[in-house]
Write an enzyme that holds these catalytic residues in place. Structure first.
Site, PDB file in Angstrom:
ATOM      1  N   ALA A 172       0.841  -1.202   0.000  1.00 16.60           N
ATOM      2  CA  ALA A 172       0.000   0.000   0.000  1.00 16.60           C
ATOM      3  C   ALA A 172       0.868   1.240   0.000  1.00 16.60           C
ATOM      4  O   ALA A 172       1.596   1.504   0.943  1.00 16.60           O
ATOM      5  CB  ALA A 172      -0.914   0.011   1.223  1.00 16.60           C
ATOM      6  N   GLN A 178      24.760  14.848 -20.284  1.00 15.16           N
ATOM      7  CA  GLN A 178      25.077  14.816 -21.717  1.00 15.16           C
ATOM      8  C   GLN A 178      26.049  15.943 -22.091  1.00 15.16           C
ATOM      9  O   GLN A 178      27.003  15.731 -22.833  1.00 15.16           O
ATOM     10  CB  GLN A 178      23.777  14.931 -22.530  1.00 15.16           C
ATOM     11  N   ILE A 179      25.792  17.120 -21.563  1.00 18.23           N
ATOM     12  CA  ILE A 179      26.651  18.271 -21.860  1.00 18.23           C
ATOM     13  C   ILE A 179      28.053  18.052 -21.300  1.00 18.23           C
ATOM     14  O   ILE A 179      29.049  18.459 -21.895  1.00 18.23           O
ATOM     15  CB  ILE A 179      26.016  19.579 -21.324  1.00 18.23           C
ATOM     16  N   GLU A 203       6.342  10.517  -3.025  1.00 10.88           N
ATOM     17  CA  GLU A 203       5.244  11.473  -2.773  1.00 10.88           C
ATOM     18  C   GLU A 203       4.154  11.325  -3.836  1.00 10.88           C
ATOM     19  O   GLU A 203       3.503  12.269  -4.226  1.00 10.88           O
ATOM     20  CB  GLU A 203       5.812  12.904  -2.761  1.00 10.88           C
ATOM     21  N   THR A 221       3.570   8.675  -7.412  1.00 11.56           N
ATOM     22  CA  THR A 221       4.213   8.560  -8.724  1.00 11.56           C
ATOM     23  C   THR A 221       3.569   9.524  -9.727  1.00 11.56           C
ATOM     24  O   THR A 221       2.492  10.069  -9.487  1.00 11.56           O
ATOM     25  CB  THR A 221       4.034   7.140  -9.291  1.00 11.56           C
TER      26      THR A 221
END
Lengths: 264, 396
Positions: free
Chosen positions: B149, B353-354, B380, B382
């Site tokens: 739950a 990526q950068i 908190e 989904t």
């Protein structure tokens, strides 16, 4: 003992400095903050107050600046100052260092402090001279670039940063002391102090309230005139010496230093 | 064909369209500045080490407590800061901009640990817990999630029965933040107290039968404390019931709504931090004879992320303001949470990526940001749960 701390609102350090060519001044728009050097001056005042050697009745923060500068005073009182004074007047706009120092001295005269503290430089104008100018008007002894300050009854024992090493100087109070950022580690204001800043006394004064002569301040009252203003020249690219043979590399570095007479 | 008329009472009052103010108050700006300076000055130098060593930031929590940051939106009479939700969100944002573990430690403590005591506790419960919570000397935890739950909170299996004036609790909770530190004071749990009846009960740490499990090995948030809990005949006094009996489900849903604002602030902060790092790196890194920040492909990434952050930040602040004004903020908070979680993941990915290969090694903070980001689309509630909440509010 009463301590006055001079503070200034400056563009935030994270904001890239820009020059406004039309007014020939630094562009002071954008996010602002209390001049970082002044937070060291406030901390120095708080350490005198909390040190217990002398009895400090109050610490008063003083600024001269546009309407928005009250935020610098809120920050100053959140860092521990007991009250603050905001000198603001359209007639003051465009004052140079000497005119600003004169105007601040008029406010300080009324307060008659035993000790005036300020940061050694502002993050924007960086004139480094405000302490000396104010001291001259107040007829008080002055020390600049102080990085250690011990208070005794009626006098201070200071270390000031000199070009080579440090000077240890004893100075009679009342005095004007400008401090470097090595003097202490400023505290953070607590949330509670921030929330309480508005409740502390803030007096707003114009030039008439402080007996400041209008023809000695502002653009007209300033004796300097700025002919042109330019950013400092960009740093030259450094020289990278590839280390193929370490003996050879050391030789290259030594001769580079010798050429510039940097080796004693 | 005719257009469906909007249902009566659904249209928004005109006032809410007019009352738009994008400026922070002087106090909010000063609090933001405090958090920024603290994050840069105190958190940044130790963030990498805390993450690597999976070490809880006790020293930082102590400092934040002394600065009044551990109880920002609670009244001064309880030792809180007396500031608003937006101020609190600004602090969480600035912390997460530098380190998510410290951010979530403060956010979970404030929104999940302290809130239920403040909002639903009686005066004696508040007197017992609030001062320590607000000072950061005691951490509070919120025990909702169970093995079967999470957001489906009605499916809670943990049971509590009254016996000789005591609640006897059996069951298990999982993924509980701040539950197992040296300064954790209690967990407020949801438990089944009767047929179709869920209530909240305060279980102090150290209660016999209440065991705090080993910390999880997580993908990120390494310096925050997250554990499974078990209750095996744990007994607490009857007066540890938090709020009216049977109101536990509603109370915890309300708590989650508020928590979404601070988790949204975490997403905005993480995205901003990733952008800060990516921009600084791109300006410095040279390729083909110029800074990579001068290449359009890199500029497009930086521009897109900065625009997304600006939009997500407004949504988050709006949720905070709605809460401060006592308005229903559930929809805005869910929208903010959905938007910011996805943004954090994307911003962290673009920042890595950068950075190229350097983004894949731990010497650069973006590597940690990438690992820390993913939980923001999960914890908190989904993304899928936020979509459910949002769709319901739309009347879908």
């Amino acid at each position: 003992m009463k301590i006055c701390v001079l503070v200034k609102e400056v563009p935030d350090a994270a904001v890239e400095k820009r020059i406004d060519q039309s007014s020939k001044r630094i562009d002071r728009s954008g996010e602002k903050n209390l001049n970082p050097f002044d937070t060291h001056a406030i901390e120095a005042a708080m350490q005198v107050k909390e040190g217990g050697v002398v009895d400090v009745e109050e610490v008063v923060a003083v600024t001269m600046g546009p309407e928005s500068a009250f935020r610098a005073l809120h920050k100053a009182v959140s860092l521990g100052a007991d009250r603050s004074i905001h000198l603001t007047d359209d007639a003051l706009a465009g004052s140079d260092c000497c005119a600003t120092g004169y105007a601040l001295a008029k406010i300080l005269e009324e307060e008659s402090p035993d000790l005036v503290l300020l940061g050694q430089q502002s993050d924007d104008g960086e004139c480094y001279t405000m302490g000396a100018i104010v001291a001259d008007h107040l007829r008080m002894p002055s020390l600049t670039q102080v990085i250690k300050m011990d208070v005794e009854e009626g006098k201070l024992r200071c270390e000031r940063q000199a070009e080579y090493g440090y000077d240890t100087v004893e100075i009679q109070l009342p005095a004007v002391i400008s401090v470097g950022d090595a003097i202490n580690e400023p505290r953070y204001p607590s949330l509670k102090a921030i929330m309480g800043a508005k409740k502390k006394q803030l007096d707003t004064k114009g030039i008439a309230d402080a007996g400041i002569e209008a023809d000695r301040v502002g653009e007209g009252g300033s004796r300097t005139s700025v002919l042109s203003i330019n950013p400092p020249p960009a740093k030259q690219a450094g020289e990278i010496i590839e280390d193929e043979d370490t003996n050879e590399t050391v030789g290259k570095i030594v001769s580079w230093l010798e050429e510039r007479k940097l080796l004693a | 064909m005719h257009l469906k008329r909007p249902a009566a009472g659904r249209s928004r009052p005109l006032r809410s369209l007019l009352a738009v103010d994008f400026d922070l108050s002087d106090e909010q700006a000063a609090i933001q500045r405090l958090a920024r300076d603290f994050a840069q000055g105190e958190v940044r130098p130790v963030a990498e080490e805390l993450d690597r060593e999976k070490r809880f930031p006790y020293e930082l929590v102590k400092q934040m407590g002394e600065l009044g940051l551990m109880g920002i939106p609670y009244p001064e009479s309880y030792g809180g800061g007396g500031a608003d939700t937006l101020s609190y969100a600004l602090v969480v944002e600035e912390l997460a901009r530098v380190d998510s573990s410290v951010g979530i430690t403060l956010a979970a403590h404030t929104s999940l640990g302290t809130w239920p005591i403040y909002a639903f506790g009686d005066e004696s419960q508040k007197a017992e817990w609030m001062p320590g919570l607000c000072a950061g000397e005691t951490l509070g935890a919120f025990g909702l999630t169970e093995p079967e739950a999470g957001s489906d909170a009605a499916n809670v299996r943990t049971r509590a029965r009254l016996e000789d004036g005591e609640w006897v609790i059996d069951g298990a909770k999982q993924f509980i933040t701040n539950s197992g530190t040296d300064i954790s004071g209690f967990v407020a749990i949801t438990a089944r107290t009767g047929e179709g009846e869920i209530s909240n009960i305060i279980v102090p740490n150290g209660t016999p039968g209440y065991a705090v499990g080993q910390a999880y090995r997580k993908m990120g948030w390494n310096a925050s404390d997250t554990r499974p809990l078990s209750f095996d005949g744990a007994r607490v006094p009857e007066e540890n019931l938090l709020g009216p009996r049977g109101m536990g489900f509603k109370q915890f849903m309300q708590t989650l709504d508020g928590g979404r604002i601070s988790v949204s602030a975490m997403g905005v902060g993480l995205a901003q931090g990733a952008l800060d790092e990516a921009l600084a790196y791109a300006r410095e890194r040279q390729a083909f004879g110029k800074s990579i920040s001068k290449f359009q492909a890199i500029q497009a990434k930086l521009a897109d992320i900065s625009t997304e952050i600006a939009a997500a930040r407004l949504l988050t602040y709006k949720a905070a303001k709605e809460k401060d004004e006592g308005r229903n903020f559930s929809l805005t908070a869910a929208q903010a949470k959905l938007k910011t979680g996805r943004l954090a993941v994307r911003a962290a990915e673009e920042a890595v990526q950068i950075h190229g290969g350097y983004g894949y090694i731990e010497e650069y903070p973006v590597c940690r940001f990438y690992r820390d980001a993913k939980i923001l689309t999960i914890g908190e509630g989904t993304d899928e749960v936020q979509q459910m909440v949002i769709a319901r509010a739309l009347g879908a």
